[in-house]
Write a protein that holds these residues in place. Structure first.
Motif, PDB file in Angstrom:
ATOM      1  N   MET A 183      28.910  49.659  55.334  1.00  0.00           N
ATOM      2  CA  MET A 183      29.009  49.308  53.936  1.00  0.00           C
ATOM      3  C   MET A 183      29.549  47.885  53.792  1.00  0.00           C
ATOM      4  N   SER A 184      29.083  47.216  52.779  1.00  0.00           N
ATOM      5  CA  SER A 184      29.533  45.856  52.534  1.00  0.00           C
ATOM      6  C   SER A 184      30.923  45.859  51.897  1.00  0.00           C
ATOM      7  N   LEU A 185      31.565  44.705  51.937  1.00  0.00           N
ATOM      8  CA  LEU A 185      32.886  44.569  51.330  1.00  0.00           C
ATOM      9  C   LEU A 185      32.808  44.826  49.829  1.00  0.00           C
ATOM     10  N   ASP A 186      31.741  44.366  49.189  1.00  0.00           N
ATOM     11  CA  ASP A 186      31.576  44.603  47.757  1.00  0.00           C
ATOM     12  C   ASP A 186      31.531  46.103  47.450  1.00  0.00           C
ATOM     13  N   THR A 187      30.831  46.855  48.269  1.00  0.00           N
ATOM     14  CA  THR A 187      30.755  48.307  48.065  1.00  0.00           C
ATOM     15  C   THR A 187      32.124  48.942  48.226  1.00  0.00           C
ATOM     16  N   TRP A 188      32.859  48.537  49.262  1.00  0.00           N
ATOM     17  CA  TRP A 188      34.210  49.067  49.471  1.00  0.00           C
ATOM     18  C   TRP A 188      35.114  48.730  48.292  1.00  0.00           C
ATOM     19  N   LEU A 189      34.979  47.514  47.778  1.00  0.00           N
ATOM     20  CA  LEU A 189      35.795  47.117  46.628  1.00  0.00           C
ATOM     21  C   LEU A 189      35.481  47.983  45.415  1.00  0.00           C
ATOM     22  N   TRP A 190      34.205  48.290  45.200  1.00  0.00           N
ATOM     23  CA  TRP A 190      33.834  49.160  44.081  1.00  0.00           C
ATOM     24  C   TRP A 190      34.384  50.568  44.272  1.00  0.00           C
ATOM     25  N   VAL A 191      34.273  51.098  45.482  1.00  0.00           N
ATOM     26  CA  VAL A 191      34.777  52.453  45.763  1.00  0.00           C
ATOM     27  C   VAL A 191      36.277  52.527  45.488  1.00  0.00           C
ATOM     28  N   VAL A 192      37.010  51.554  45.996  1.00  0.00           N
ATOM     29  CA  VAL A 192      38.465  51.551  45.812  1.00  0.00           C
ATOM     30  C   VAL A 192      38.817  51.328  44.342  1.00  0.00           C
ATOM     31  N   THR A 193      38.084  50.468  43.664  1.00  0.00           N
ATOM     32  CA  THR A 193      38.333  50.213  42.244  1.00  0.00           C
ATOM     33  C   THR A 193      38.130  51.479  41.420  1.00  0.00           C
ATOM     34  N   ILE A 194      37.049  52.196  41.683  1.00  0.00           N
ATOM     35  CA  ILE A 194      36.771  53.438  40.960  1.00  0.00           C
ATOM     36  C   ILE A 194      37.838  54.490  41.277  1.00  0.00           C
ATOM     37  N   LEU A 195      38.265  54.556  42.530  1.00  0.00           N
ATOM     38  CA  LEU A 195      39.340  55.487  42.917  1.00  0.00           C
ATOM     39  C   LEU A 195      40.626  55.170  42.150  1.00  0.00           C
ATOM     40  N   LEU A 196      41.005  53.899  42.114  1.00  0.00           N
ATOM     41  CA  LEU A 196      42.220  53.512  41.394  1.00  0.00           C
ATOM     42  C   LEU A 196      42.115  53.823  39.907  1.00  0.00           C
ATOM     43  N   ALA A 197      40.969  53.518  39.310  1.00  0.00           N
ATOM     44  CA  ALA A 197      40.786  53.801  37.883  1.00  0.00           C
ATOM     45  C   ALA A 197      40.893  55.295  37.619  1.00  0.00           C
ATOM     46  N   THR A 198      40.349  56.105  38.513  1.00  0.00           N
ATOM     47  CA  THR A 198      40.415  57.560  38.365  1.00  0.00           C
ATOM     48  C   THR A 198      41.863  58.048  38.464  1.00  0.00           C
ATOM     49  N   VAL A 199      42.585  57.550  39.448  1.00  0.00           N
ATOM     50  CA  VAL A 199      43.996  57.923  39.622  1.00  0.00           C
ATOM     51  C   VAL A 199      44.789  57.548  38.368  1.00  0.00           C
ATOM     52  N   LEU A 200      44.542  56.363  37.852  1.00  0.00           N
ATOM     53  CA  LEU A 200      45.259  55.917  36.652  1.00  0.00           C
ATOM     54  C   LEU A 200      44.939  56.808  35.455  1.00  0.00           C
ATOM     55  N   LEU A 201      43.676  57.176  35.307  1.00  0.00           N
ATOM     56  CA  LEU A 201      43.305  58.038  34.177  1.00  0.00           C
ATOM     57  C   LEU A 201      43.910  59.435  34.303  1.00  0.00           C
ATOM     58  N   ILE A 202      43.900  59.976  35.514  1.00  0.00           N
ATOM     59  CA  ILE A 202      44.485  61.299  35.736  1.00  0.00           C
ATOM     60  C   ILE A 202      45.990  61.272  35.439  1.00  0.00           C
ATOM     61  N   SER A 203      46.627  60.188  35.823  1.00  0.00           N
ATOM     62  CA  SER A 203      48.084  60.132  35.627  1.00  0.00           C
ATOM     63  C   SER A 203      48.479  59.968  34.162  1.00  0.00           C
ATOM     64  N   THR A 204      47.523  59.717  33.289  1.00  0.00           N
ATOM     65  CA  THR A 204      47.848  59.629  31.862  1.00  0.00           C
ATOM     66  C   THR A 204      48.127  60.998  31.256  1.00  0.00           C
ATOM     67  N   ALA A 205      47.995  62.049  32.032  1.00  0.00           N
ATOM     68  CA  ALA A 205      48.298  63.395  31.536  1.00  0.00           C
ATOM     69  C   ALA A 205      49.722  63.465  30.993  1.00  0.00           C
ATOM     70  N   LYS A 206      50.594  62.597  31.505  1.00  0.00           N
ATOM     71  CA  LYS A 206      51.984  62.588  31.042  1.00  0.00           C
ATOM     72  C   LYS A 206      52.095  62.254  29.561  1.00  0.00           C
ATOM     73  N   MET A 207      51.013  61.754  28.974  1.00  0.00           N
ATOM     74  CA  MET A 207      51.020  61.436  27.546  1.00  0.00           C
ATOM     75  C   MET A 207      50.874  62.686  26.678  1.00  0.00           C
ATOM     76  N   VAL A 208      50.246  63.714  27.223  1.00  0.00           N
ATOM     77  CA  VAL A 208      49.963  64.910  26.425  1.00  0.00           C
ATOM     78  C   VAL A 208      50.626  66.174  26.955  1.00  0.00           C
ATOM     79  N   VAL A 209      50.974  66.195  28.232  1.00  0.00           N
ATOM     80  CA  VAL A 209      51.631  67.363  28.819  1.00  0.00           C
ATOM     81  C   VAL A 209      53.139  67.197  28.628  1.00  0.00           C
ATOM     82  N   PRO A 210      53.811  68.208  28.134  1.00  0.00           N
ATOM     83  CA  PRO A 210      55.268  68.094  27.935  1.00  0.00           C
ATOM     84  C   PRO A 210      55.997  67.753  29.232  1.00  0.00           C
TER      85      PRO A 210
END
Length: 128
Positions: free
Chosen positions: A1-28
């Protein structure tokens, strides 16, 4: 895989982790803290502060993906990745302060991934 592909994979992973962690906004806070030792940190913050942190995480997830996908100000991606690395550095510092050495590894891994994205998009594979 190219570096660009790896960067996209890691970027999407980080964005997903960040979105999942927003649960603290709605979960007591009490429900998150009851999950176990790794979730007890939420009791150190007010519900308003947790909403603020969650809002920053939503903005960070958007800043990692949308500028590149939309082609509007793609330089925001590595800037956002740098901010995400700082966010996880602060999370690691908070865990150290609380004596949660076992749970700090995840924050350090995410911080390293954000640094990788910032390095890759500022340097060898810039967007736009």
């Amino acid at each position: 895989m190219s570096l660009d592909t790896w960067l996209w994979v890691v970027t999407i992973l980080l964005a997903t982790v960040l979105l999942i962690s927003t649960a603290k906004m709605v979960v007591p806070r009490e429900r998150i803290a009851a999950v176990g030792h790794a979730g007890e940190w939420v009791m150190d913050f007010s519900p308003r502060a947790l909403r603020g942190i969650g809002s920053l995480e939503i903005l960070a997830a958007a800043g990692l993906i949308l500028p590149a996908v939309l082609g509007i100000a793609p330089m925001l991606v590595p800037v956002t990745a740098t901010c995400v690395a700082l966010l996880f550095a602060c999370a690691a510092a908070m865990r150290l302060r609380r004596g949660e050495r076992a749970t700090i590894i995840t924050d350090l891994v995410y911080m390293a991934l954000a640094i990788f994205v910032a390095w890759g998009r500022f340097g060898p594979v810039p967007l736009g």
